[in-house]
Motif scaffolding. Structure first.
Motif, PDB file in Angstrom:
ATOM      1  N   CYS A  41       0.841  -1.206   0.000  1.00  0.00           N
ATOM      2  CA  CYS A  41       0.000   0.000   0.000  1.00  0.00           C
ATOM      3  C   CYS A  41       0.877   1.257   0.000  1.00  0.00           C
ATOM      4  CB  CYS A  41      -0.889  -0.048   1.245  1.00  0.00           C
ATOM      5  SG  CYS A  41      -1.980   1.350   1.376  1.00  0.00           S
ATOM      6  N   ALA A  45       0.838   5.642  -2.051  1.00  0.00           N
ATOM      7  CA  ALA A  45       0.540   6.894  -1.349  1.00  0.00           C
ATOM      8  C   ALA A  45       1.005   8.138  -2.112  1.00  0.00           C
ATOM      9  CB  ALA A  45       1.186   6.867   0.033  1.00  0.00           C
ATOM     10  N   ALA A 181       8.756 -14.291   0.814  1.00  0.00           N
ATOM     11  CA  ALA A 181       8.702 -15.143   2.007  1.00  0.00           C
ATOM     12  C   ALA A 181       7.391 -14.850   2.735  1.00  0.00           C
ATOM     13  CB  ALA A 181       9.902 -14.850   2.895  1.00  0.00           C
ATOM     14  N   ARG A 207       2.461  -6.213   8.870  1.00  0.00           N
ATOM     15  CA  ARG A 207       1.910  -6.772   7.628  1.00  0.00           C
ATOM     16  C   ARG A 207       0.788  -5.939   7.019  1.00  0.00           C
ATOM     17  NH1 ARG A 207       0.085 -12.502   9.591  1.00  0.00           N
ATOM     18  NH2 ARG A 207      -0.049 -11.328  11.548  1.00  0.00           N
ATOM     19  N   LEU A 224      -5.969   6.852  -7.212  1.00  0.00           N
ATOM     20  CA  LEU A 224      -5.170   8.071  -7.407  1.00  0.00           C
ATOM     21  C   LEU A 224      -4.710   8.118  -8.862  1.00  0.00           C
ATOM     22  CD1 LEU A 224      -3.364  10.110  -5.457  1.00  0.00           C
ATOM     23  CD2 LEU A 224      -1.585   8.504  -5.982  1.00  0.00           C
ATOM     24  N   ALA A 261      -7.639  11.492  -3.382  1.00  0.00           N
ATOM     25  CA  ALA A 261      -7.745  10.053  -3.555  1.00  0.00           C
ATOM     26  C   ALA A 261      -9.135   9.655  -3.086  1.00  0.00           C
ATOM     27  CB  ALA A 261      -6.698   9.336  -2.734  1.00  0.00           C
ATOM     28  N   HIS A 329      -2.817   7.655   6.835  1.00  0.00           N
ATOM     29  CA  HIS A 329      -1.715   8.532   7.229  1.00  0.00           C
ATOM     30  C   HIS A 329      -0.395   7.805   7.467  1.00  0.00           C
ATOM     31  CE1 HIS A 329      -5.561  10.348   8.727  1.00  0.00           C
ATOM     32  NE2 HIS A 329      -5.118  11.285   7.918  1.00  0.00           N
ATOM     33  N   GLY A 330      -0.220   6.668   6.806  1.00  0.00           N
ATOM     34  CA  GLY A 330       0.970   5.856   7.079  1.00  0.00           C
ATOM     35  C   GLY A 330       2.278   6.561   6.761  1.00  0.00           C
ATOM     36  N   ILE A 331       2.296   7.332   5.702  1.00  0.00           N
ATOM     37  CA  ILE A 331       3.546   8.009   5.337  1.00  0.00           C
ATOM     38  C   ILE A 331       3.777   9.171   6.317  1.00  0.00           C
ATOM     39  CG2 ILE A 331       4.787   9.223   3.483  1.00  0.00           C
ATOM     40  CD1 ILE A 331       4.077   6.255   2.804  1.00  0.00           C
TER      41      ILE A 331
HETATM   42  C1  LIG Z   1      -4.311   5.974  -2.928  1.00  0.00           C
HETATM   43  C2  LIG Z   1      -3.650   6.131  -1.579  1.00  0.00           C
HETATM   44  C3  LIG Z   1      -3.087   7.359  -1.239  1.00  0.00           C
HETATM   45  C4  LIG Z   1      -2.476   7.518   0.005  1.00  0.00           C
HETATM   46  N1  LIG Z   1      -1.896   8.720   0.293  1.00  0.00           N
HETATM   47  C5  LIG Z   1      -1.292   8.906   1.488  1.00  0.00           C
HETATM   48  C6  LIG Z   1      -0.664  10.154   1.791  1.00  0.00           C
HETATM   49  O1  LIG Z   1      -0.661  11.071   0.976  1.00  0.00           O
HETATM   50  N2  LIG Z   1      -0.072  10.302   3.022  1.00  0.00           N
HETATM   51  C7  LIG Z   1      -0.050   9.295   3.938  1.00  0.00           C
HETATM   52  O2  LIG Z   1       0.475   9.491   5.035  1.00  0.00           O
HETATM   53  N3  LIG Z   1      -0.623   8.090   3.668  1.00  0.00           N
HETATM   54  C8  LIG Z   1      -1.246   7.868   2.477  1.00  0.00           C
HETATM   55  N4  LIG Z   1      -1.828   6.666   2.193  1.00  0.00           N
HETATM   56  C9  LIG Z   1      -1.867   5.637   3.249  1.00  0.00           C
HETATM   57  C10 LIG Z   1      -0.569   4.838   3.328  1.00  0.00           C
HETATM   58  O3  LIG Z   1      -0.234   4.381   2.039  1.00  0.00           O
HETATM   59  C11 LIG Z   1      -0.735   3.649   4.301  1.00  0.00           C
HETATM   60  O4  LIG Z   1      -1.153   4.121   5.557  1.00  0.00           O
HETATM   61  C12 LIG Z   1       0.594   2.909   4.489  1.00  0.00           C
HETATM   62  O5  LIG Z   1       1.130   2.554   3.245  1.00  0.00           O
HETATM   63  C13 LIG Z   1       0.460   1.646   5.333  1.00  0.00           C
HETATM   64  O6  LIG Z   1       1.774   1.125   5.473  1.00  0.00           O
HETATM   65  P1  LIG Z   1       2.091  -0.296   6.108  1.00  0.00           P
HETATM   66  O7  LIG Z   1       3.561  -0.433   6.124  1.00  0.00           O
HETATM   67  O8  LIG Z   1       1.332  -0.458   7.385  1.00  0.00           O
HETATM   68  O9  LIG Z   1       1.405  -1.354   5.096  1.00  0.00           O
HETATM   69  P2  LIG Z   1       1.844  -1.798   3.633  1.00  0.00           P
HETATM   70  O10 LIG Z   1       2.478  -0.706   2.884  1.00  0.00           O
HETATM   71  O11 LIG Z   1       0.646  -2.452   3.022  1.00  0.00           O
HETATM   72  O12 LIG Z   1       2.943  -2.913   3.889  1.00  0.00           O
HETATM   73  C14 LIG Z   1       2.632  -4.197   4.367  1.00  0.00           C
HETATM   74  C15 LIG Z   1       3.670  -5.166   3.818  1.00  0.00           C
HETATM   75  O13 LIG Z   1       3.433  -6.446   4.429  1.00  0.00           O
HETATM   76  C16 LIG Z   1       3.602  -7.441   3.450  1.00  0.00           C
HETATM   77  N5  LIG Z   1       2.844  -8.633   3.892  1.00  0.00           N
HETATM   78  C17 LIG Z   1       1.512  -8.731   4.099  1.00  0.00           C
HETATM   79  N6  LIG Z   1       1.179  -9.954   4.510  1.00  0.00           N
HETATM   80  C18 LIG Z   1       2.332 -10.658   4.584  1.00  0.00           C
HETATM   81  C19 LIG Z   1       2.640 -11.996   4.962  1.00  0.00           C
HETATM   82  N7  LIG Z   1       1.707 -12.850   5.355  1.00  0.00           N
HETATM   83  N8  LIG Z   1       3.945 -12.395   4.917  1.00  0.00           N
HETATM   84  C20 LIG Z   1       4.929 -11.540   4.512  1.00  0.00           C
HETATM   85  N9  LIG Z   1       4.680 -10.268   4.139  1.00  0.00           N
HETATM   86  C21 LIG Z   1       3.401  -9.830   4.190  1.00  0.00           C
HETATM   87  C22 LIG Z   1       3.062  -6.820   2.169  1.00  0.00           C
HETATM   88  O14 LIG Z   1       3.585  -7.468   1.025  1.00  0.00           O
HETATM   89  C23 LIG Z   1       3.549  -5.382   2.310  1.00  0.00           C
HETATM   90  O15 LIG Z   1       4.825  -5.225   1.699  1.00  0.00           O
HETATM   91  C24 LIG Z   1      -2.429   6.445   0.949  1.00  0.00           C
HETATM   92  C25 LIG Z   1      -2.978   5.217   0.585  1.00  0.00           C
HETATM   93  C26 LIG Z   1      -3.588   5.042  -0.656  1.00  0.00           C
HETATM   94  C27 LIG Z   1      -4.157   3.700  -1.028  1.00  0.00           C
END
Ligand SMILES: Cc1cc2nc3c(=O)[nH]c(=O)nc-3n(C[C@H](O)[C@H](O)[C@H](O)COP(=O)(O)OP(=O)(O)OC[C@H]3O[C@@H](n4cnc5c(N)ncnc54)[C@H](O)[C@@H]3O)c2cc1C
Length: 360
Positions: A41, A45, A181, A207, A224, A261, A329-331
């Motif tokens: 995800c 972003a 993995a 994850r 987006l 978005a 807000h992950g980023i």
């Molecule tokens: C269109 C869009 C626009 C956005 N714009 C913004 C923005 O402008 N500003 C902002 O702050 N946030 C934004 N966000 C939100 C932000 O992208 C998310 O909050 C953030 O990416 C979440 O990060 P994460 O590391 O928790 O999850 P992810 O990025 O989803 O990472 C999870 C990882 O875990 C791995 N995984 C999952 N299950 C397993 C498993 N069983 N075994 C091994 N690996 C696994 C996946 O492959 C992935 O690489 C946006 C989101 C979207 C969709």
């Protein structure tokens, strides 16, 4: 040396791996995808960094994590070998004439929540919202009349950031990246990957939606569009407030503008819908007529990991820390969330170590 496992290499997992490796921990990083697949995800972003503007709809916690992250980004990014596009040039919030009442509501909401937060005087000084004539900030958007300008906000390129973090991780002797993995089970000290059961001093679960079996997560689809236009010259992150939806235009180098978005309660990764394209593009066109001749160079879809309260989760028990629920807000929040997760992990692991030593 303590060995920790991190499951998930999105923004949360990568930042954590980098920071823990710098602190001298041995890190095993697992992701179900290939390193350069861009499926997480985090790759979708827009990279908006606007803690104050988000206060309108979000909980105060988001502001607190966001504003701490703004400081951490300024401290951490210079430590990366590769350059990452990062700008704090302010953001603009505006609305069309008929929707100006929405803009007033936005202003009042943010002001009320900042007062409730009791932000300390010094911080508040840098966290102002100025009522402006839009043309003073963005001359080409003069037709929008009045707007709000927030000087402390900015943006980052999440793809460059994720790649720069991957570079650091690859070049760190302390991290081992396990590609493709898939981890089927995560628990304190343990995880299961394929047929192997592995044991570590600590496990971090990052994850995102992949942790659905263990946490009450829901997916929020976001769409987006990346536009290329030589007829538009917008320099600031610009939000358009509208009664039905909120859109933003994020200017990037080389005439690229990100328009997003959508927010749809669904775990649907299929391509951008016609309805969403129409909404995003007509809103962009209403902001600047120059977008009429823009080219749609990329469309992006992914699903945000959200918990029931829409707040981030940092849950630490002995041997296991879960970081999730980063939602919209992950980023923005990750540096501060990771900082807190590491603090809790160090506190609990040291505390328990002391107990073991006393028992001996
Ligand atoms: C269109 C869009 C626009 C956005 N714009 C913004 C923005 O402008 N500003 C902002 O702050 N946030 C934004 N966000 C939100 C932000 O992208 C998310 O909050 C953030 O990416 C979440 O990060 P994460 O590391 O928790 O999850 P992810 O990025 O989803 O990472 C999870 C990882 O875990 C791995 N995984 C999952 N299950 C397993 C498993 N069983 N075994 C091994 N690996 C696994 C996946 O492959 C992935 O690489 C946006 C989101 C979207 C969709």
């Amino acid at each position: 040396m303590m060995t920790v496992a991190i499951v998930g290499a999105g923004i949360a997992g990568r930042l954590l791996a980098w920071r823990l490796a710098k602190l001298g921990y041995r890190v095993e990083l697992f992701d179900k995808n290939k390193r350069d697949d861009e499926c997480a995800c985090s790759f979708a972003a827009a990279g908006i960094l606007s803690p104050l503007a988000e206060l309108e709809m979000a909980e105060p916690d988001i502001y607190q994590y966001g504003s701490r992250s703004m400081k951490l980004y300024q401290e951490w990014l210079p430590q990366l070998t590769q350059d990452v596009f990062f700008k704090v040039t302010g953001s603009l919030v505006t609305a069309h004439g008929s929707d100006k009442i929405e803009l007033d509501h936005f202003y009042r909401q943010v002001q009320r929540k900042t007062r409730e937060l009791k932000i300390v005087e010094a911080e508040l000084k840098s966290e102002t919202i100025e009522k402006v004539s839009v043309e003073t900030i963005e001359p080409e958007l003069a037709h929008l009349g009045q707007g709000l300008y927030i000087p402390s906000e900015g943006q980052i390129d999440p793809i460059e950031l994720l790649k720069a973090l991957a570079f650091e991780i690859d070049n760190s002797v302390n991290v081992n990246w396990h590609n493709q993995a898939e981890v089927s089970n995560v628990s304190a000290h343990k995880l299961k990957c394929g047929s192997e059961s592995l044991t570590f001093d600590w496990v971090f679960d990052c994850r995102g939606l992949g942790a659905k079996g263990d946490l009450p997560l829901r997916a929020v689809r976001g769409e987006l569009l990346w536009l290329e236009s030589k007829d538009v010259n917008i320099k600031h992150l610009t939000r358009l407030i509208h009664p039905r939806y909120r859109i933003y235009v994020v200017p990037r180098p080389n005439d690229i503008y990100l328009v997003g978005a959508t927010e749809i309660q669904s775990e649907d990764f299929s391509p951008v819908s016609v309805r969403s394209s129409l909404e995003l593009l007509s809103a962009a066109y209403s902001v600047h007529r120059g977008f009429g001749e823009a080219r749609i160079v990329k469309s992006v879809v992914n699903c945000r990991p959200a918990l029931t309260d829409n707040l981030p989760l940092i849950d630490t028990t002995f041997g296991l820390t879960r970081v999730n629920g980063l939602y919209r807000h992950g980023i923005l929040m990750s540096p501060a969330v990771i900082e807190k997760a590491i603090r809790e992990f160090k506190h609990i692991s040291n505390h328990d170590l002391e107990k073991v030593q006393h028992a001996n």
